[in-house]
Scaffold this motif. Structure first.
Motif, PDB file in Angstrom:
ATOM      1  N   GLU A  98      29.600  -7.750   1.626  1.00  0.00           N
ATOM      2  CA  GLU A  98      30.249  -8.059   2.900  1.00  0.00           C
ATOM      3  C   GLU A  98      29.215  -8.370   3.989  1.00  0.00           C
ATOM      4  O   GLU A  98      29.560  -8.913   5.037  1.00  0.00           O
ATOM      5  N   HIS A 122      37.728  -9.593  -8.673  1.00  0.00           N
ATOM      6  CA  HIS A 122      38.796  -9.023  -7.845  1.00  0.00           C
ATOM      7  C   HIS A 122      38.237  -7.937  -6.910  1.00  0.00           C
ATOM      8  O   HIS A 122      38.660  -7.826  -5.749  1.00  0.00           O
ATOM      9  N   SER A 125      36.642  -9.735  -4.024  1.00  0.00           N
ATOM     10  CA  SER A 125      37.634 -10.290  -3.110  1.00  0.00           C
ATOM     11  C   SER A 125      38.221  -9.201  -2.210  1.00  0.00           C
ATOM     12  O   SER A 125      38.336  -9.374  -0.995  1.00  0.00           O
ATOM     13  N   GLU A 126      38.587  -8.081  -2.801  1.00  0.00           N
ATOM     14  CA  GLU A 126      39.181  -6.987  -2.026  1.00  0.00           C
ATOM     15  C   GLU A 126      38.167  -6.385  -1.052  1.00  0.00           C
ATOM     16  O   GLU A 126      38.515  -6.060   0.089  1.00  0.00           O
ATOM     17  N   GLN A 129      37.665  -8.835   1.964  1.00  0.00           N
ATOM     18  CA  GLN A 129      38.816  -8.827   2.864  1.00  0.00           C
ATOM     19  C   GLN A 129      38.939  -7.511   3.626  1.00  0.00           C
ATOM     20  O   GLN A 129      39.348  -7.500   4.791  1.00  0.00           O
ATOM     21  N   LYS A 133      36.296 -10.266   6.078  1.00  0.00           N
ATOM     22  CA  LYS A 133      35.699 -11.531   5.648  1.00  0.00           C
ATOM     23  C   LYS A 133      36.728 -12.373   4.902  1.00  0.00           C
ATOM     24  O   LYS A 133      37.779 -11.877   4.461  1.00  0.00           O
ATOM     25  N   ASN A 134      36.432 -13.654   4.764  1.00  0.00           N
ATOM     26  CA  ASN A 134      37.317 -14.552   4.032  1.00  0.00           C
ATOM     27  C   ASN A 134      37.305 -14.241   2.539  1.00  0.00           C
ATOM     28  O   ASN A 134      36.292 -13.780   1.992  1.00  0.00           O
ATOM     29  N   LYS A 135      38.426 -14.511   1.901  1.00  0.00           N
ATOM     30  CA  LYS A 135      38.495 -14.364   0.450  1.00  0.00           C
ATOM     31  C   LYS A 135      37.505 -15.322  -0.200  1.00  0.00           C
ATOM     32  O   LYS A 135      37.356 -16.457   0.243  1.00  0.00           O
ATOM     33  N   PRO A 136      36.843 -14.900  -1.257  1.00  0.00           N
ATOM     34  CA  PRO A 136      35.971 -15.839  -1.965  1.00  0.00           C
ATOM     35  C   PRO A 136      36.813 -16.798  -2.804  1.00  0.00           C
ATOM     36  O   PRO A 136      37.970 -16.506  -3.134  1.00  0.00           O
ATOM     37  N   GLN A 137      36.252 -17.930  -3.122  1.00  0.00           N
ATOM     38  CA  GLN A 137      36.917 -18.835  -4.064  1.00  0.00           C
ATOM     39  C   GLN A 137      36.661 -18.310  -5.468  1.00  0.00           C
ATOM     40  O   GLN A 137      35.510 -18.022  -5.832  1.00  0.00           O
TER      41      GLN A 137
END
Length: 207
Positions: A98, A122, A125-126, A129, A133-137
């Motif tokens: 992060e 996952h 991503s969690e 967020q 921060k923005n979700k990763p692709q």
């Protein structure tokens, strides 16, 4: 990297696979000037050996070799040996992604038998967020194993592990895996062109 004659600058992108992936996560988290990072079947925790940076030490995630399995063809399957980074006593091994300045692209083979790449993506991503921060692709490839090489490389479903010195099973169905390698290569080009050069549309690589 910026002083290398082949690096255009001023932005730097990182591409890491397997253990190289968590090293790239660490670089993106602690070093300035990292604009975009691509991880191919990578862990979100530090693995194999402790990581030392300034006055900080991130311990390795650890493993339980007793949980390794052997396939019918005599290959080692290591997917279950790695400890869970979400368990409290393993939290210190998690990389603080992060703190990174740039976006992430996770390339995930859903038949990875080296480690649980989907699970780790996952977690990333969690975690991002949860810190605003923005979700990763994240791009998932069914029937695709651990070693997602550039296109037209023969799919590597097994090889002798550099550390263990034994043949390890990496997974992947040859046809699906080959198609994933071709698509992933293009997706990586698009990602880097967007975040390093500011191009929204790019010409497909001819490789």
């Amino acid at each position: 990297l910026l002083s290398h004659f082949q690096v255009k600058g001023p932005n730097v992108g990182l591409l890491g696979f397997s253990k190289g992936g968590d090293l790239c996560l660490s670089m993106a988290s602690f070093l300035k000037g990292i604009t975009a990072t691509v991880l191919i079947n990578a862990c979100v925790a530090n693995t194999i050996a402790p990581l030392y940076y300034k006055d900080m030490i991130i311990p390795d995630l650890g493993n339980e070799l007793s949980k390794q399995k052997i396939t019918e063809s005599g290959l080692l399957n290591l997917v279950d040996i790695w400890k869970n980074p979400l368990e409290e006593h393993n939290h210190r091994s998690l990389i603080p992604l992060e703190k990174a300045q740039g976006p992430f692209l996770f390339i995930v083979g859903l038949d990875d038998h080296n480690w649980k790449s989907e699970f780790y993506a996952h977690i990333a991503s969690e975690r991002l967020q949860a810190h605003g921060k923005n979700k990763p692709q994240i791009i998932f490839y069914p029937e695709t194993g651990h070693c997602i090489d550039p296109p037209y490389f023969p799919p590597s479903t097994a090889s002798v592990h550099a550390i263990l010195g034994e043949a390890v099973f990496y997974g992947g169905e040859p046809r699906a895996h080959s198609r994933a390698q071709e698509d992933a290569w293009q997706q990586i080009q698009i990602f880097f062109q967007k975040y390093l050069n500011g191009k929204k549309s790019v010409q497909h690589s001819k490789i």
